[in-house]
Motif scaffolding. Sequence first.
Motif, PDB file in Angstrom:
ATOM      1  N   LYS A  84      -3.476   5.057   5.092  1.00 10.67           N
ATOM      2  CA  LYS A  84      -2.875   3.716   5.031  1.00 10.67           C
ATOM      3  C   LYS A  84      -2.886   3.041   6.399  1.00 10.67           C
ATOM      4  O   LYS A  84      -3.343   1.907   6.543  1.00 10.67           O
ATOM      5  N   SER A  85      -2.369   3.769   7.420  1.00  8.39           N
ATOM      6  CA  SER A  85      -2.303   3.158   8.759  1.00  8.39           C
ATOM      7  C   SER A  85      -3.692   2.879   9.296  1.00  8.39           C
ATOM      8  O   SER A  85      -3.925   1.840   9.931  1.00  8.39           O
ATOM      9  N   VAL A 119       0.873  -1.183   0.000  1.00  8.76           N
ATOM     10  CA  VAL A 119       0.000   0.000   0.000  1.00  8.76           C
ATOM     11  C   VAL A 119       0.903   1.224   0.000  1.00  8.76           C
ATOM     12  O   VAL A 119       1.718   1.401   0.903  1.00  8.76           O
ATOM     13  N   HIS A 160       6.745   3.728   2.164  1.00  8.70           N
ATOM     14  CA  HIS A 160       6.985   4.936   1.367  1.00  8.70           C
ATOM     15  C   HIS A 160       8.169   4.715   0.430  1.00  8.70           C
ATOM     16  O   HIS A 160       8.535   5.607  -0.322  1.00  8.70           O
ATOM     17  N   VAL A 194       2.763  -1.638   4.199  1.00  9.52           N
ATOM     18  CA  VAL A 194       2.662  -0.203   3.919  1.00  9.52           C
ATOM     19  C   VAL A 194       4.085   0.330   3.807  1.00  9.52           C
ATOM     20  O   VAL A 194       4.924   0.028   4.658  1.00  9.52           O
ATOM     21  N   GLY A 229       1.079   5.557  -0.657  1.00  8.92           N
ATOM     22  CA  GLY A 229       0.234   6.749  -0.692  1.00  8.92           C
ATOM     23  C   GLY A 229       0.875   7.860   0.111  1.00  8.92           C
ATOM     24  O   GLY A 229       1.709   7.603   0.988  1.00  8.92           O
ATOM     25  N   THR A 264      -6.304   2.121   7.615  1.00  6.89           N
ATOM     26  CA  THR A 264      -6.785   0.908   6.941  1.00  6.89           C
ATOM     27  C   THR A 264      -6.188  -0.336   7.597  1.00  6.89           C
ATOM     28  O   THR A 264      -6.904  -1.292   7.913  1.00  6.89           O
ATOM     29  N   ASP A 277       3.401  -2.132   8.883  1.00  8.58           N
ATOM     30  CA  ASP A 277       3.192  -0.708   8.578  1.00  8.58           C
ATOM     31  C   ASP A 277       4.536   0.013   8.615  1.00  8.58           C
ATOM     32  O   ASP A 277       5.130   0.178   9.680  1.00  8.58           O
ATOM     33  N   VAL A 330      -2.997   4.679  -2.814  1.00  6.59           N
ATOM     34  CA  VAL A 330      -4.136   5.369  -2.208  1.00  6.59           C
ATOM     35  C   VAL A 330      -3.838   6.861  -2.086  1.00  6.59           C
ATOM     36  O   VAL A 330      -2.683   7.277  -2.003  1.00  6.59           O
ATOM     37  N   SER A 377      -2.894   9.683   3.949  1.00  9.30           N
ATOM     38  CA  SER A 377      -3.863   9.195   2.962  1.00  9.30           C
ATOM     39  C   SER A 377      -4.696   8.024   3.476  1.00  9.30           C
ATOM     40  O   SER A 377      -5.505   7.464   2.737  1.00  9.30           O
TER      41      SER A 377
END
Length: 315
Positions: free
Chosen positions: A47-48, A39, A192, A190, A41, A50, A159, A207, A45
């Motif tokens: 992510k966490s 994921v 970056h 998740v 984004g 979710t 995450d 996302v 946005s």
Amino acid sequence: MTTTSAPAIEVRGLRKTYGPVVAVDHVDLSVSEGEIFGVLGPNGSGKSTTVECIAGLRRPDAGTVRILGLDPAKDRDAVERSVGVQLQQAGLQPKLRVREALDLFASFYDDPRDPVELADRLGLAERMDHPWRKLSGGQQQRLAIALALVGRPKVALLDELSTGLDPHSRREVWELVEEIRAEGTTVLLVTHLMEEAQHLCDRIAVVERGRVLVVDTPEGLIGRTAAPLVVSFVSAGLPDLDDLRIVTGVSDVMERSGRVQVACDEPAVLLVLDWLRDRAVRPDRLRITESTLDEAYLDLVSEQPTGAGDKEIVR
Ligand SMILES: Nc1ncnc2c1ncn2[C@@H]1O[C@H](COP(=O)(O)OP(=O)(O)OP(=O)(O)O)[C@@H](O)[C@H]1O
């Protein structure tokens, strides 16, 4: 990755608000068993949020979440036995030592990994008697990963897997993630880090503002960009590069430290080479490379105006 079994994670119409802030807005996701699903984004946005809803740590305002067929809001014990969660904030008791934390978490499961072996894999062997609060940021991160994986989870929710890790540790963590997937663990990740997503993930959801813009393979995302290829070369005595910008299929021309980089689609590669030949320009150290996920991601998130989530594209 194709599979006929039920998805390991199924999210339908997930919505979560914090007061006036819509953190997650009608998110649908389906992650297959044994898949590494990324994921990506921008900050904020959703992510966490979710991940926390999937883990059962937050109650959604609307929508359904199933993880291994279980409802995380109702089947808490079963979910906790089968799902490993690494959150951005580990939230451990500051004085808890590495060994104590690993032993404690291992004791929750029927068939845990050997905590000492896992600590060794994650470069924590010499820190076993350190309290959590005295670990460096990267060591705390590695401990959080170890705690998520010590129970041999069927699903791992990670995450920001390698935030704060040095490049060497990052590679080791990637190897570990690939290893647990080979053992059958489904991974929701998740991140970056585009390099991490490209290296590890079978599919990626991008996302933005709480909505899924697109789900695709890393290659598929790169293929969506207007300019999936980069022709680059150095050359003495270049003519006006502005002319090159108007060649059909060329979307960008840059010059960096003497190297010209032409972002273009596949048919344009030959046109660029023709353009150079017609102007008697000899391209030295010519390279044709694929665009990176970084470029594809930036194209996607910057191209989306407000409300762009309406144009959901899911493969
Ligand atoms: N506990 C909370 N209370 C109020 N608002 C929150 C809370 N947690 C998150 N938010 C807000 O919800 C939105 C989504 O946050 P979330 O942490 O899910 O995003 P993210 O994509 O994980 O971000 P990042 O990449 O920065 O970690 C943001 O606007 C954030 O400010």
